[in-house]
Design a protein around this motif. Structure first.
Motif, PDB file in Angstrom:
ATOM      1  N   SER A  88      -6.757  11.798 -33.064  1.00 20.90           N
ATOM      2  CA  SER A  88      -6.133  12.244 -34.315  1.00 20.90           C
ATOM      3  C   SER A  88      -7.157  12.328 -35.436  1.00 20.90           C
ATOM      4  O   SER A  88      -7.139  13.261 -36.238  1.00 20.90           O
ATOM      5  N   ARG A  89      -8.047  11.356 -35.503  1.00 12.87           N
ATOM      6  CA  ARG A  89      -9.074  11.378 -36.554  1.00 12.87           C
ATOM      7  C   ARG A  89     -10.025  12.561 -36.384  1.00 12.87           C
ATOM      8  O   ARG A  89     -10.401  13.212 -37.358  1.00 12.87           O
ATOM      9  N   LEU A  90     -10.435  12.829 -35.144  1.00 16.88           N
ATOM     10  CA  LEU A  90     -11.312  13.981 -34.900  1.00 16.88           C
ATOM     11  C   LEU A  90     -10.604  15.288 -35.240  1.00 16.88           C
ATOM     12  O   LEU A  90     -11.196  16.175 -35.858  1.00 16.88           O
ATOM     13  N   ALA A  91      -9.333  15.394 -34.857  1.00 18.16           N
ATOM     14  CA  ALA A  91      -8.568  16.607 -35.170  1.00 18.16           C
ATOM     15  C   ALA A  91      -8.433  16.766 -36.678  1.00 18.16           C
ATOM     16  O   ALA A  91      -8.593  17.866 -37.212  1.00 18.16           O
ATOM     17  N   GLU A  92      -8.169  15.682 -37.377  1.00 16.53           N
ATOM     18  CA  GLU A  92      -8.045  15.733 -38.829  1.00 16.53           C
ATOM     19  C   GLU A  92      -9.366  16.160 -39.474  1.00 16.53           C
ATOM     20  O   GLU A  92      -9.394  16.948 -40.411  1.00 16.53           O
ATOM     21  N   TRP A  93     -10.468  15.653 -38.951  1.00 17.51           N
ATOM     22  CA  TRP A  93     -11.794  15.986 -39.487  1.00 17.51           C
ATOM     23  C   TRP A  93     -12.122  17.457 -39.261  1.00 17.51           C
ATOM     24  O   TRP A  93     -12.590  18.153 -40.169  1.00 17.51           O
ATOM     25  N   VAL A  94     -11.862  17.953 -38.046  1.00 12.70           N
ATOM     26  CA  VAL A  94     -12.171  19.354 -37.727  1.00 12.70           C
ATOM     27  C   VAL A  94     -11.185  20.298 -38.404  1.00 12.70           C
ATOM     28  O   VAL A  94     -11.585  21.276 -39.029  1.00 12.70           O
ATOM     29  N   MET A  95      -9.906  20.008 -38.294  1.00  7.55           N
ATOM     30  CA  MET A  95      -8.886  20.932 -38.773  1.00  7.55           C
ATOM     31  C   MET A  95      -8.646  20.848 -40.277  1.00  7.55           C
ATOM     32  O   MET A  95      -8.035  21.732 -40.853  1.00  7.55           O
ATOM     33  N   GLY A  96      -9.111  19.797 -40.914  1.00  8.55           N
ATOM     34  CA  GLY A  96      -8.895  19.641 -42.344  1.00  8.55           C
ATOM     35  C   GLY A  96      -9.761  20.532 -43.210  1.00  8.55           C
ATOM     36  O   GLY A  96      -9.510  20.692 -44.389  1.00  8.55           O
ATOM     37  N   ARG A  97     -10.786  21.140 -42.599  1.00  2.86           N
ATOM     38  CA  ARG A  97     -11.676  22.039 -43.346  1.00  2.86           C
ATOM     39  C   ARG A  97     -11.147  23.469 -43.290  1.00  2.86           C
ATOM     40  O   ARG A  97     -10.555  23.859 -42.297  1.00  2.86           O
ATOM     41  N   PRO A  98     -11.378  24.258 -44.317  1.00  2.00           N
ATOM     42  CA  PRO A  98     -10.951  25.658 -44.249  1.00  2.00           C
ATOM     43  C   PRO A  98     -11.708  26.425 -43.166  1.00  2.00           C
ATOM     44  O   PRO A  98     -12.934  26.475 -43.179  1.00  2.00           O
ATOM     45  N   ILE A 109     -10.789  29.433 -39.545  1.00  2.00           N
ATOM     46  CA  ILE A 109      -9.755  30.123 -38.789  1.00  2.00           C
ATOM     47  C   ILE A 109      -9.430  29.319 -37.536  1.00  2.00           C
ATOM     48  O   ILE A 109     -10.237  28.519 -37.060  1.00  2.00           O
ATOM     49  N   GLN A 110      -8.247  29.526 -37.014  1.00  5.24           N
ATOM     50  CA  GLN A 110      -7.739  28.738 -35.896  1.00  5.24           C
ATOM     51  C   GLN A 110      -8.643  28.811 -34.670  1.00  5.24           C
ATOM     52  O   GLN A 110      -8.913  27.791 -34.039  1.00  5.24           O
ATOM     53  N   GLU A 111      -9.122  29.986 -34.337  1.00  7.54           N
ATOM     54  CA  GLU A 111      -9.951  30.146 -33.141  1.00  7.54           C
ATOM     55  C   GLU A 111     -11.232  29.312 -33.229  1.00  7.54           C
ATOM     56  O   GLU A 111     -11.645  28.695 -32.250  1.00  7.54           O
ATOM     57  N   GLU A 112     -11.863  29.316 -34.401  1.00  8.84           N
ATOM     58  CA  GLU A 112     -13.079  28.526 -34.585  1.00  8.84           C
ATOM     59  C   GLU A 112     -12.785  27.033 -34.549  1.00  8.84           C
ATOM     60  O   GLU A 112     -13.550  26.256 -33.985  1.00  8.84           O
ATOM     61  N   ALA A 113     -11.670  26.628 -35.137  1.00  8.92           N
ATOM     62  CA  ALA A 113     -11.317  25.218 -35.183  1.00  8.92           C
ATOM     63  C   ALA A 113     -11.091  24.659 -33.779  1.00  8.92           C
ATOM     64  O   ALA A 113     -11.555  23.562 -33.454  1.00  8.92           O
ATOM     65  N   VAL A 114     -10.394  25.399 -32.935  1.00  6.18           N
ATOM     66  CA  VAL A 114     -10.117  24.934 -31.569  1.00  6.18           C
ATOM     67  C   VAL A 114     -11.413  24.850 -30.766  1.00  6.18           C
ATOM     68  O   VAL A 114     -11.634  23.899 -30.012  1.00  6.18           O
ATOM     69  N   THR A 115     -12.289  25.814 -30.945  1.00  5.16           N
ATOM     70  CA  THR A 115     -13.585  25.784 -30.257  1.00  5.16           C
ATOM     71  C   THR A 115     -14.433  24.611 -30.740  1.00  5.16           C
ATOM     72  O   THR A 115     -15.068  23.922 -29.931  1.00  5.16           O
ATOM     73  N   GLN A 116     -14.437  24.351 -32.049  1.00  5.56           N
ATOM     74  CA  GLN A 116     -15.187  23.209 -32.576  1.00  5.56           C
ATOM     75  C   GLN A 116     -14.647  21.891 -32.038  1.00  5.56           C
ATOM     76  O   GLN A 116     -15.410  20.990 -31.689  1.00  5.56           O
ATOM     77  N   MET A 117     -13.325  21.786 -31.934  1.00  2.00           N
ATOM     78  CA  MET A 117     -12.703  20.577 -31.389  1.00  2.00           C
ATOM     79  C   MET A 117     -13.121  20.385 -29.935  1.00  2.00           C
ATOM     80  O   MET A 117     -13.468  19.276 -29.520  1.00  2.00           O
TER      81      MET A 117
END
Length: 135
Positions: A43-53, A55-63
């Motif tokens: 949850s903390r990693l998801a919050e850290w990655v997804m909390g930044r502006p 796009i969805q595709e980049e966020a999922v790849t970064q996660m």
């Protein structure tokens, strides 16, 4: 053994600076050398990655990249389903559209359709059921 973690809500958007609200699922196939994380760390990693502006595709790849480097599992699946408020508020004004995308790594890429994707699909379907949520 297969492990699945669900995180909600998820939010980020760099394209229109409108919220993205959704759910994120992480499925892992750990091995004896995996560095397993405590449940709250996902949850903390998801919050850290997804909390930044972004796009969805980049966020999922970064996660997925982050989890592969930290956990080192045999297989990894990251699935995100989200409402994009730019679709609700701007242009088409469609409040019922959702975007679902996924990133598969390792053993999930070898035979995802026959082996793992139906499993993930059924687990996600169960997580969405109202009766399952109340148990």
């Amino acid at each position: 053994s297969f492990r699945l973690v669900q995180k909600e809500p998820v939010r980020s958007c760099s394209h229109h600076f409108c919220p993205i609200m959704g759910r994120l699922w992480v499925g892992l196939m750990p091995n004896e050398h995996s560095n397993l994380l405590g449940l709250s760390k996902y949850s903390r990693l998801a919050e850290w990655v997804m909390g930044r502006p972004q796009i969805q595709e980049e966020a999922v790849t970064q996660m997925a990249d982050l989890l592969m480097s930290r956990v080192n599992p045999d297989g990894l699946a990251v699935v995100m389903e989200a409402d994009h408020f730019c679709m609700h508020w701007r242009g088409v004004k469609d409040a019922n559209s959702k975007m679902i995308n996924s990133v598969m790594r390792g053993s999930f890429l070898k035979d995802p359709v026959k082996k793992y994707f139906p499993l993930l699909k059924n687990i996600i379907r169960l997580l969405k059921m109202e009766s399952f949520k109340k148990v």
